[in-house]
Design a protein around this motif. Sequence first.
Motif, PDB file in Angstrom:
ATOM      1  N   UNK A 283       4.424  38.821  41.495  1.00 47.06           N
ATOM      2  CA  UNK A 283       6.514  39.145  41.968  1.00 47.06           C
ATOM      3  C   UNK A 283       7.351  38.428  41.033  1.00 47.06           C
ATOM      4  N   UNK A 284       7.018  37.541  39.955  1.00 56.32           N
ATOM      5  CA  UNK A 284       7.369  36.175  39.284  1.00 56.32           C
ATOM      6  C   UNK A 284       8.443  37.257  38.135  1.00 56.32           C
ATOM      7  N   UNK A 285       7.264  38.235  37.481  1.00 47.47           N
ATOM      8  CA  UNK A 285       7.074  39.134  36.566  1.00 47.47           C
ATOM      9  C   UNK A 285       8.045  40.313  36.479  1.00 47.47           C
TER      10      UNK A 285
ATOM     11  N   UNK B 207      13.927  42.161  36.218  1.00 50.48           N
ATOM     12  CA  UNK B 207      14.704  42.861  36.744  1.00 50.48           C
ATOM     13  C   UNK B 207      16.506  41.780  37.010  1.00 50.48           C
ATOM     14  N   UNK B 208      15.953  40.670  37.219  1.00 48.07           N
ATOM     15  CA  UNK B 208      17.424  40.131  36.546  1.00 48.07           C
ATOM     16  C   UNK B 208      17.715  40.218  35.084  1.00 48.07           C
TER      17      UNK B 208
ATOM     18  N   UNK C 120      19.997  53.309  21.268  1.00 45.24           N
ATOM     19  CA  UNK C 120      18.239  53.025  21.529  1.00 45.24           C
ATOM     20  C   UNK C 120      17.574  54.035  22.766  1.00 45.24           C
ATOM     21  N   UNK C 121      16.914  55.314  22.949  1.00 48.63           N
ATOM     22  CA  UNK C 121      16.450  55.808  23.479  1.00 48.63           C
ATOM     23  C   UNK C 121      14.613  55.381  23.649  1.00 48.63           C
ATOM     24  N   UNK C 122      13.982  55.268  24.659  1.00 54.99           N
ATOM     25  CA  UNK C 122      12.855  54.846  25.117  1.00 54.99           C
ATOM     26  C   UNK C 122      12.917  54.098  26.418  1.00 54.99           C
ATOM     27  N   UNK C 123      11.901  54.774  27.215  1.00 48.28           N
ATOM     28  CA  UNK C 123      11.458  54.517  28.627  1.00 48.28           C
ATOM     29  C   UNK C 123      11.222  52.647  28.811  1.00 48.28           C
ATOM     30  N   UNK C 124      12.096  52.379  29.799  1.00 52.40           N
ATOM     31  CA  UNK C 124      11.942  51.226  30.374  1.00 52.40           C
ATOM     32  C   UNK C 124      11.113  50.513  31.578  1.00 52.40           C
ATOM     33  N   UNK C 125      10.067  49.169  30.810  1.00 54.23           N
ATOM     34  CA  UNK C 125       8.587  49.625  31.860  1.00 54.23           C
ATOM     35  C   UNK C 125       9.362  49.931  34.110  1.00 54.23           C
ATOM     36  N   UNK C 126       9.521  50.468  34.227  1.00 53.70           N
ATOM     37  CA  UNK C 126       9.295  50.672  35.898  1.00 53.70           C
ATOM     38  C   UNK C 126       8.947  50.072  36.485  1.00 53.70           C
ATOM     39  N   UNK C 127       7.619  49.604  35.946  1.00 54.91           N
ATOM     40  CA  UNK C 127       6.841  48.827  36.668  1.00 54.91           C
ATOM     41  C   UNK C 127       7.001  47.429  37.129  1.00 54.91           C
ATOM     42  N   UNK C 128       7.750  47.190  35.922  1.00 53.92           N
ATOM     43  CA  UNK C 128       8.419  45.778  36.154  1.00 53.92           C
ATOM     44  C   UNK C 128      10.179  45.519  37.005  1.00 53.92           C
ATOM     45  N   UNK C 129      10.690  47.069  37.383  1.00 51.81           N
ATOM     46  CA  UNK C 129      11.705  46.987  37.716  1.00 51.81           C
ATOM     47  C   UNK C 129      11.306  46.525  39.455  1.00 51.81           C
ATOM     48  N   UNK C 130      12.287  45.060  40.104  1.00 53.54           N
ATOM     49  CA  UNK C 130      12.030  45.628  41.546  1.00 53.54           C
ATOM     50  C   UNK C 130      13.247  46.229  41.922  1.00 53.54           C
ATOM     51  N   UNK C 131      13.202  47.277  42.675  1.00 50.61           N
ATOM     52  CA  UNK C 131      14.110  48.041  42.790  1.00 50.61           C
ATOM     53  C   UNK C 131      15.164  47.595  44.013  1.00 50.61           C
TER      54      UNK C 131
ATOM     55  N   UNK D  71      16.055  44.668  43.958  1.00 46.72           N
ATOM     56  CA  UNK D  71      17.027  44.022  43.593  1.00 46.72           C
ATOM     57  C   UNK D  71      18.729  44.410  42.729  1.00 46.72           C
ATOM     58  N   UNK D  72      18.363  45.516  42.773  1.00 46.05           N
ATOM     59  CA  UNK D  72      19.565  46.690  41.540  1.00 46.05           C
ATOM     60  C   UNK D  72      20.206  47.151  42.926  1.00 46.05           C
ATOM     61  N   UNK D  73      21.690  47.030  42.585  1.00 52.00           N
ATOM     62  CA  UNK D  73      22.992  47.880  43.172  1.00 52.00           C
ATOM     63  C   UNK D  73      22.789  49.215  42.552  1.00 52.00           C
ATOM     64  N   UNK D  74      23.576  49.902  43.947  1.00 48.50           N
ATOM     65  CA  UNK D  74      23.264  51.763  43.851  1.00 48.50           C
ATOM     66  C   UNK D  74      23.538  51.751  42.336  1.00 48.50           C
ATOM     67  N   UNK D  75      25.404  51.139  42.020  1.00 50.20           N
ATOM     68  CA  UNK D  75      25.201  51.122  40.439  1.00 50.20           C
ATOM     69  C   UNK D  75      23.981  51.717  39.614  1.00 50.20           C
ATOM     70  N   UNK D  76      23.735  49.988  39.677  1.00 52.56           N
ATOM     71  CA  UNK D  76      22.525  49.718  38.878  1.00 52.56           C
ATOM     72  C   UNK D  76      21.426  50.670  38.743  1.00 52.56           C
TER      73      UNK D  76
END
Length: 607
Positions: free
Chosen positions: A432-434, A439-440, A555-566, A568-573
């Motif tokens: 959870x901390x990761x 996400x911050x 730069x184009x390469x995927x960002x690890x979605x498993x680390x994103x706490x969705x 915490x993101x706004x709709x725009x983010x």
Amino acid sequence: MTADTVFQTYHVTTTPAQGVTNVAALRAQLTALGLDGLLVPHEDEHQNEYLPDANERLAWVSGFTGSAGAAVVMQDSATLFADGRYTLQSREQTDPSVFDVVDFTATAIADYIAELPSDTVLGYDPALHSPSALRDFEAAASLSGVTLKAVAPNPIDLAWTDRPAQPVTPVVPQPLENAGVSSADKRAELAAHLKAQGVTAALITAPSSIAWLFNVRGGDVIRSPLPLGQAILRDDGSAELFLEPAKVTEGLGEWLGNEVTLLTPADIPASLGALSGQAVLIDPNLSSAYWLNALKRAGARPVPGDDPCLVPRACKNAAEISGTTEAHIRDGAILSEFLYWVATEAQTTLPSEIEVAQKLETLRIASGVVKDLSFDTISGFGPHGALPHYRVNETSNIRIAHGNLLLVDSGGQYVDGTTDVTRTMAIGTPTTEHKRMFTLVLKGHIALATIRFPAGTTGTHLDVLARQFLWNAGFDYDHGTGHGVGVYLGVHEGPQRIAKALNRYALQPGMIVSNEPGFYKANDFGIRIENLQYVTDAAPIDGGERPMLGFANLTWAPIDRSLIEVALLTEAERTYMDDYHAKVLELLTPRVKPDVANWLKAVCAPL
């Protein structure tokens, strides 16, 4: 390149034991010269960040091989100054019985000099210090009564009996299709600026400026395609370029044209003498004190000011932007294959940090077009990821394991572009901390990627955007948020920068900067998300009064979605991330293998 090409090594080339022997040899030279100590910067005669082996004086005397630092070696003590990026490395590579290691962000070298006894005679090599840096040392010495004494040759060079030879690598043309503007046109534009400033000529010693101005590339500097040399640019657009004859390749003179005279370093005194009585521009930050003194000895009138190539080089033209865009897409496909390997095979085999770095290097080499790495790969797992500029070696190497994060910061040099990208990846299931901290960091990265700003804005003004979410949670990071990047030049390129520290150079269209906020929990894990982006004119804003600038992503390469706490993101983010991954999928799918393409489809799916 052959199949067995290797760019990066992981053995430590200097040892603390060697440092003891080398310090003793240096002290013998100091005694012979009547010196109580010697200032030993990391920089060389060209103020390089990355050095030829022959110029690794700091590494020779101390054992420390980091890309930033300095030492003061006295007859009865020695101190290594390094910053927090090299906390682990500086202590591993130096002998604690010989060297005290000091964080120079807390104790500056000038402060150290100010505390020395008043009868101290401290030597320095004027070829290794810029006039700007030297002024701080001179001011400190005057407060304490210390005598700063210029010495030549350098006492280290006298003590270093097996010193490698200076590099002599071919200087070759950079094709106009990549350079975008001819050297003649560049020189004509800069010459007009020299005339406007009332100076007759400019003395140029920065390797990146020489490479850019004359549309040439070399190989004297590791990780950067730079030739070592000097040049004089005159206010009529003509120039003299000083290179070792062995570096001059067939047809180079024809490429340079009739307005450029190829000379040797032995010809420099005569050329400077011809400027006697004339105003000559010299950059006190990029040229060494040696060259300032040489102009004075020649009877010229030095005029301190920016290297005339500095800002024009940073503002990439259309061909350079087109080339580096292609290089980043190419590199993104390579990186995606690597990320696929980390997400699949490596989760089972749990390779070491060195094996991780070697895997990525192998993939870049297999492309057949990479010329070099753009810097030594940072491959840090767990607690090593918490060291922002950690460089793995055979002593520090550990294996990755489930339950923590892997941080890999890497880049390649291509004839059409220079890349630099960081991805943080979960090994096993993230905590959870990761996810919260990742996400911050991601929110700050998105804020900096999407900002619109008026002309005249500097990186100092924008830095807080990337830190705001961490600050609001009580956290921060101790490095800059963004550095300039060249096009088949240095991976660290000024004058633009995004950082807390004051930067007086406004961001202008064509300037490339990194966007790399991070978070580092000591002895536990590190997070950094880095893309390169360039300044561009922004689309008009409805209802707005002023034209705005913004950033276009490179730069184009995927960002690890498993680390994103969705949550915490706004709709725009969320929209930004979905759009970014959709573009990754569009650009990279045609360039990767089918299994990687299928994986990309999954990891680039909308949040």
